[in-house]
Design a protein around this motif. Sequence first.
Motif, PDB file in Angstrom:
ATOM      1  N   UNK A  83       0.695  -1.151   0.069  1.00 46.01           N
ATOM      2  CA  UNK A  83      -0.014  -0.228  -0.009  1.00 46.01           C
ATOM      3  C   UNK A  83       1.019   1.483  -0.011  1.00 46.01           C
ATOM      4  N   UNK A  84       1.864   1.398  -0.257  1.00 46.99           N
ATOM      5  CA  UNK A  84       3.132   2.381  -0.179  1.00 46.99           C
ATOM      6  C   UNK A  84       3.437   2.989   1.096  1.00 46.99           C
ATOM      7  N   UNK A 330      -9.023  -2.734   9.397  1.00 49.94           N
ATOM      8  CA  UNK A 330      -7.753  -2.802   8.443  1.00 49.94           C
ATOM      9  C   UNK A 330      -7.612  -1.798   7.356  1.00 49.94           C
ATOM     10  N   UNK A 331      -6.395  -1.116   7.233  1.00 50.01           N
ATOM     11  CA  UNK A 331      -6.595   0.223   6.288  1.00 50.01           C
ATOM     12  C   UNK A 331      -4.904   0.234   5.722  1.00 50.01           C
ATOM     13  N   UNK A 332      -4.001  -0.337   6.166  1.00 49.45           N
ATOM     14  CA  UNK A 332      -2.509   0.213   5.553  1.00 49.45           C
ATOM     15  C   UNK A 332      -2.638  -0.177   4.138  1.00 49.45           C
ATOM     16  N   UNK A 333      -3.221  -1.153   3.489  1.00 50.40           N
ATOM     17  CA  UNK A 333      -3.121  -1.716   2.081  1.00 50.40           C
ATOM     18  C   UNK A 333      -3.667  -0.678   1.336  1.00 50.40           C
ATOM     19  N   UNK A 334      -4.602   0.198   1.911  1.00 45.79           N
ATOM     20  CA  UNK A 334      -5.519   1.081   0.742  1.00 45.79           C
ATOM     21  C   UNK A 334      -5.496   2.302   0.867  1.00 45.79           C
ATOM     22  N   UNK A 335      -4.875   2.907   2.177  1.00 44.16           N
ATOM     23  CA  UNK A 335      -4.710   4.388   2.547  1.00 44.16           C
ATOM     24  C   UNK A 335      -4.116   5.253   1.461  1.00 44.16           C
ATOM     25  N   UNK A 336      -3.192   4.801   0.734  1.00 44.91           N
ATOM     26  CA  UNK A 336      -2.547   5.697  -0.227  1.00 44.91           C
ATOM     27  C   UNK A 336      -3.449   5.796  -1.308  1.00 44.91           C
ATOM     28  N   UNK A 337      -3.700   4.876  -1.948  1.00 48.70           N
ATOM     29  CA  UNK A 337      -4.551   4.888  -3.005  1.00 48.70           C
ATOM     30  C   UNK A 337      -6.308   5.627  -2.830  1.00 48.70           C
ATOM     31  N   UNK A 409     -14.714  -1.240  -3.704  1.00 50.08           N
ATOM     32  CA  UNK A 409     -14.413   0.068  -4.130  1.00 50.08           C
ATOM     33  C   UNK A 409     -13.551   0.040  -5.387  1.00 50.08           C
ATOM     34  N   UNK A 410     -13.503   0.880  -6.354  1.00 52.11           N
ATOM     35  CA  UNK A 410     -12.597   0.785  -7.519  1.00 52.11           C
ATOM     36  C   UNK A 410     -11.989   2.252  -7.404  1.00 52.11           C
ATOM     37  N   UNK A 411     -10.503   2.000  -6.924  1.00 56.82           N
ATOM     38  CA  UNK A 411      -9.766   3.056  -7.033  1.00 56.82           C
ATOM     39  C   UNK A 411      -9.105   3.344  -8.539  1.00 56.82           C
ATOM     40  N   UNK A 412      -8.850   4.746  -8.677  1.00 61.50           N
ATOM     41  CA  UNK A 412      -8.134   4.940  -9.938  1.00 61.50           C
ATOM     42  C   UNK A 412      -6.727   4.948 -10.185  1.00 61.50           C
ATOM     43  N   UNK A 413      -6.016   4.855  -8.949  1.00 59.79           N
ATOM     44  CA  UNK A 413      -4.693   4.898  -8.837  1.00 59.79           C
ATOM     45  C   UNK A 413      -4.389   3.506  -8.157  1.00 59.79           C
ATOM     46  N   UNK A 414      -2.921   3.243  -8.521  1.00 54.77           N
ATOM     47  CA  UNK A 414      -2.322   2.104  -8.170  1.00 54.77           C
ATOM     48  C   UNK A 414      -0.961   2.106  -7.681  1.00 54.77           C
ATOM     49  N   UNK A 415      -0.506   1.200  -6.704  1.00 53.74           N
ATOM     50  CA  UNK A 415       0.959   1.458  -6.317  1.00 53.74           C
ATOM     51  C   UNK A 415       1.545   0.292  -7.128  1.00 53.74           C
ATOM     52  N   UNK A 416       2.581   0.640  -7.946  1.00 46.44           N
ATOM     53  CA  UNK A 416       3.163  -0.363  -8.708  1.00 46.44           C
ATOM     54  C   UNK A 416       4.497  -0.909  -8.200  1.00 46.44           C
TER      55      UNK A 416
END
Length: 444
Positions: A83-84, A330-337, A409-416
Amino acid sequence: MKTLIKNAKIVNQGKIIEGDILIENELISSIGEHLDFTNVDIIIDAKGNYVIPGAIDDQVHFREPGLTHKANIETESKAAIAGGITSFIEMPNTNPQTTTLEELNKKFDRALETSYANYSFMFGGTNDNLDEILKVNPKDVAGLKLFLGSSTGNMLVDDPEVLERIFASTDMVISVHCEDEATIKKNTAHYKTIYGDDIPVKYHPIIRSEEACYLSSSKAIELAKKTGARLHVFHLSTGKETHLFDNAIPLKDKKITAEVCIHHLWFSDKDYDEKGTHIKWNPAVKTSDDRAQLWEALLDDRIDVIATDHAPHTLEEKANVYTKAPSGGPLVQHAMVALFEAYHNGKISIEKIVEKTAHNPAILFDVEKRGYIKEGYYADLVIVDANAPWTVAKDNILYKCGWSPFEGTTFKSKITHTIVNGSLVYNNDQLTGVKAGKRLTFNR
């Protein structure tokens, strides 16, 4: 080992520049245009994507030791890097609690073995461990955590004399969970007389009310001013509380600071009907007006830091009736997006996201050589493709608890890509298996 990131939009200190980043071993060695890529081991073409400093999450609960059926340092640090989030500060309400030097050192030993992200821990204060607090070297830990309202683990500090002695006795950053216990007990008793234990969760923000939060936060701030303590108020949830803080001086000179969490910026009380106990947090998610005021205070710098308060529980635990369903998610994987989604919606700039998730935690906790993209700093870097839609689903959730309040939820951005201490640890939806996390050090 040399790694080159090329063709990046580098976000740092309020600016976005296009260029390359050369990493040698653990450190950033050069930043510029058209860097020499001869004798480089790994080349990552960022293709115009954003490169940001890895987030420093100043409040997580990874549940180890004692609560590892919910989560552990290994599983949740993997989710964090996906999640960055490249560094985390973990809370003391584990089992046993982190309220002695012996238990603190056990946590550091465990993280050394298992953490995929950089790590530090808060030392816990209680009504009767001032002697242990005074033994803690401020260079060794991120700070001191006090629960002024009861929550998971029940480390409530409710003796006013003890509280004042703690505030007056330590130079550590004192981070506080602020909710007035008497107000919560009174409100809970009222609703239990009506509904018994099966109180509709929509009453959670009324039970753990604006009044409960404001009473506690204002008292903590008053005490900090009286004693000269360095105070950091965790997870603001009400608009009223934001007016307790100011933006008149730079963060490095502030004695009293504040944090807001992803869930209080994203959800509101209108979401309880759909999400139920999956969005039951302490403090509670409150009204859309509170959420708007939190955003306003974040953007005008009365609120200094964005964190997650990542606090997983199992679905079975969350399925209990209101009084028995634990608070947290739980939130750490999805916080940045989620923050990048706010950027797409025009609520916040990418530069401000970086300031609140990386620069400011580094300043606030005196973290050494992290939180920025600078030559000579540790290479904790995250590449974000701001135009790569994806949907949160069971099969891409890395939390040990196996669920997320963002499912569907669909996020527009992704951690690559995520790089920790110069090592590529996450690459296009895959953990590389490299365990590169190090203990955070502090300039104190």
